[in-house]
Design a protein around this motif. Structure first.
Motif, PDB file in Angstrom:
ATOM      1  N   PHE A   1      27.598  54.332  49.394  1.00 33.62           N
ATOM      2  CA  PHE A   1      26.990  53.077  48.956  1.00 33.62           C
ATOM      3  C   PHE A   1      27.014  53.042  47.428  1.00 33.62           C
ATOM      4  CE2 PHE A   1      23.421  50.205  48.177  1.00 33.62           C
ATOM      5  CZ  PHE A   1      23.826  49.135  48.942  1.00 33.62           C
ATOM      6  N   GLU A   2      27.461  51.910  46.864  1.00 39.59           N
ATOM      7  CA  GLU A   2      27.582  51.813  45.405  1.00 39.59           C
ATOM      8  C   GLU A   2      27.044  50.449  44.980  1.00 39.59           C
ATOM      9  OE1 GLU A   2      31.073  51.797  41.989  1.00 39.59           O
ATOM     10  OE2 GLU A   2      31.600  52.257  44.035  1.00 39.59           O
ATOM     11  N   THR A   3      26.260  50.437  43.947  1.00 41.11           N
ATOM     12  CA  THR A   3      25.763  49.186  43.346  1.00 41.11           C
ATOM     13  C   THR A   3      26.023  49.256  41.847  1.00 41.11           C
ATOM     14  OG1 THR A   3      23.554  50.037  42.975  1.00 41.11           O
ATOM     15  CG2 THR A   3      23.943  48.894  45.068  1.00 41.11           C
ATOM     16  N   GLY A   4      26.066  48.119  41.243  1.00 48.31           N
ATOM     17  CA  GLY A   4      26.285  48.117  39.800  1.00 48.31           C
ATOM     18  C   GLY A   4      26.215  46.721  39.201  1.00 48.31           C
ATOM     19  N   GLU A   5      26.325  46.677  37.915  1.00 49.84           N
ATOM     20  CA  GLU A   5      26.337  45.424  37.171  1.00 49.84           C
ATOM     21  C   GLU A   5      27.521  45.454  36.212  1.00 49.84           C
ATOM     22  OE1 GLU A   5      22.731  44.744  35.098  1.00 49.84           O
ATOM     23  OE2 GLU A   5      21.505  44.730  36.893  1.00 49.84           O
ATOM     24  N   GLN A   6      27.992  44.299  35.952  1.00 52.24           N
ATOM     25  CA  GLN A   6      29.135  44.198  35.041  1.00 52.24           C
ATOM     26  C   GLN A   6      28.826  43.058  34.068  1.00 52.24           C
ATOM     27  OE1 GLN A   6      32.749  43.546  37.143  1.00 52.24           O
ATOM     28  NE2 GLN A   6      34.032  44.012  35.365  1.00 52.24           N
ATOM     29  N   HIS A   7      28.979  43.327  32.782  1.00 54.45           N
ATOM     30  CA  HIS A   7      28.717  42.326  31.749  1.00 54.45           C
ATOM     31  C   HIS A   7      29.953  42.225  30.856  1.00 54.45           C
ATOM     32  CE1 HIS A   7      24.492  42.300  32.788  1.00 54.45           C
ATOM     33  NE2 HIS A   7      24.522  43.626  32.764  1.00 54.45           N
ATOM     34  N   GLU A   8      30.398  41.020  30.668  1.00 55.89           N
ATOM     35  CA  GLU A   8      31.535  40.790  29.778  1.00 55.89           C
ATOM     36  C   GLU A   8      31.216  39.585  28.907  1.00 55.89           C
ATOM     37  OE1 GLU A   8      35.282  40.468  31.700  1.00 55.89           O
ATOM     38  OE2 GLU A   8      34.847  42.079  33.104  1.00 55.89           O
ATOM     39  N   SER A   9      31.725  39.620  27.727  1.00 56.47           N
ATOM     40  CA  SER A   9      31.538  38.466  26.841  1.00 56.47           C
ATOM     41  C   SER A   9      32.821  38.240  26.051  1.00 56.47           C
ATOM     42  CB  SER A   9      30.362  38.681  25.888  1.00 56.47           C
ATOM     43  OG  SER A   9      30.641  39.744  25.004  1.00 56.47           O
ATOM     44  N   LEU A  10      32.971  37.037  25.632  1.00 61.50           N
ATOM     45  CA  LEU A  10      34.154  36.635  24.867  1.00 61.50           C
ATOM     46  C   LEU A  10      33.667  35.883  23.644  1.00 61.50           C
ATOM     47  CD1 LEU A  10      37.234  36.123  24.560  1.00 61.50           C
ATOM     48  CD2 LEU A  10      36.890  34.044  25.904  1.00 61.50           C
ATOM     49  N   ASP A  11      34.025  36.369  22.486  1.00 62.95           N
ATOM     50  CA  ASP A  11      33.701  35.699  21.226  1.00 62.95           C
ATOM     51  C   ASP A  11      35.001  35.387  20.514  1.00 62.95           C
ATOM     52  OD1 ASP A  11      30.940  35.845  21.495  1.00 62.95           O
ATOM     53  OD2 ASP A  11      30.919  37.908  20.780  1.00 62.95           O
ATOM     54  N   GLN A  12      35.172  34.168  20.128  1.00 66.03           N
ATOM     55  CA  GLN A  12      36.381  33.768  19.410  1.00 66.03           C
ATOM     56  C   GLN A  12      35.965  32.865  18.259  1.00 66.03           C
ATOM     57  OE1 GLN A  12      39.216  31.653  21.775  1.00 66.03           O
ATOM     58  NE2 GLN A  12      40.789  31.753  20.209  1.00 66.03           N
TER      59      GLN A  12
ATOM     60  N   ALA B   1      26.888  40.982  39.415  1.00 67.37           N
ATOM     61  CA  ALA B   1      26.248  42.131  40.073  1.00 67.37           C
ATOM     62  C   ALA B   1      26.958  42.329  41.415  1.00 67.37           C
ATOM     63  CB  ALA B   1      24.763  41.857  40.297  1.00 67.37           C
ATOM     64  N   PHE B   2      27.089  43.547  41.812  1.00 64.01           N
ATOM     65  CA  PHE B   2      27.799  43.792  43.066  1.00 64.01           C
ATOM     66  C   PHE B   2      27.108  44.925  43.837  1.00 64.01           C
ATOM     67  CE2 PHE B   2      29.757  46.669  40.071  1.00 64.01           C
ATOM     68  CZ  PHE B   2      29.933  47.834  40.772  1.00 64.01           C
ATOM     69  N   ALA B   3      27.352  44.875  45.105  1.00 64.98           N
ATOM     70  CA  ALA B   3      26.878  45.950  45.999  1.00 64.98           C
ATOM     71  C   ALA B   3      27.968  46.147  47.028  1.00 64.98           C
ATOM     72  CB  ALA B   3      25.572  45.566  46.665  1.00 64.98           C
TER      73      ALA B   3
END
Length: 119
Positions: A7-18, A110-112
């Protein structure tokens, strides 16, 4: 019966600045000047002379006659002209341009995930 699982859970954050920035300027200068000059000169001279002379003498009588006519005409003229003209134009222009564009985006997820197997 045996069980195992993952079982795996997690969060992912990405941003784009231009950021996009433009600075520009333009300058123009124009000048035109002209000078015009003209000279004119003239001279005139006239001289007119006329004469008339009569002389008479008679030796026998002793009479003596004399006549004189004379005409004299003098004319002098001088003329000068001077023309001076100047014209000109001058122009200048300047422009500036500034542009700033900014783009910012943020992605959150977010994923599980799980795998179960049973025996």
């Amino acid at each position: 019966m045996s069980e195992y699982g993952e079982f795996e859970t997690g969060e992912q954050h990405e941003s784009l600045d231009q950021l996009h920035e433009v600075d520009a300027n333009e300058s123009n200068y124009d000048s035109q000047f002209g000078v015009y000059e003209q000279d004119h000169a003239s001279a005139e001279s006239t001289s007119f002379d006329q004469g008339h002379h009569v002389s008479y003498s008679d030796p026998t009588t002793g009479v003596q006659y004399e006549e004189s006519d004379f005409t004299s005409y003098d004319h002098s003229a001088a003329e000068t002209d001077h023309v001076f003209a100047a014209e000109g134009s001058e122009s200048a222009s300047s422009s500036e341009f500034h542009e700033l564009e900014a783009l910012q985006a943020r992605f959150d997820a977010a994923f599980a995930e799980g795998t179960f197997a049973s025996n």
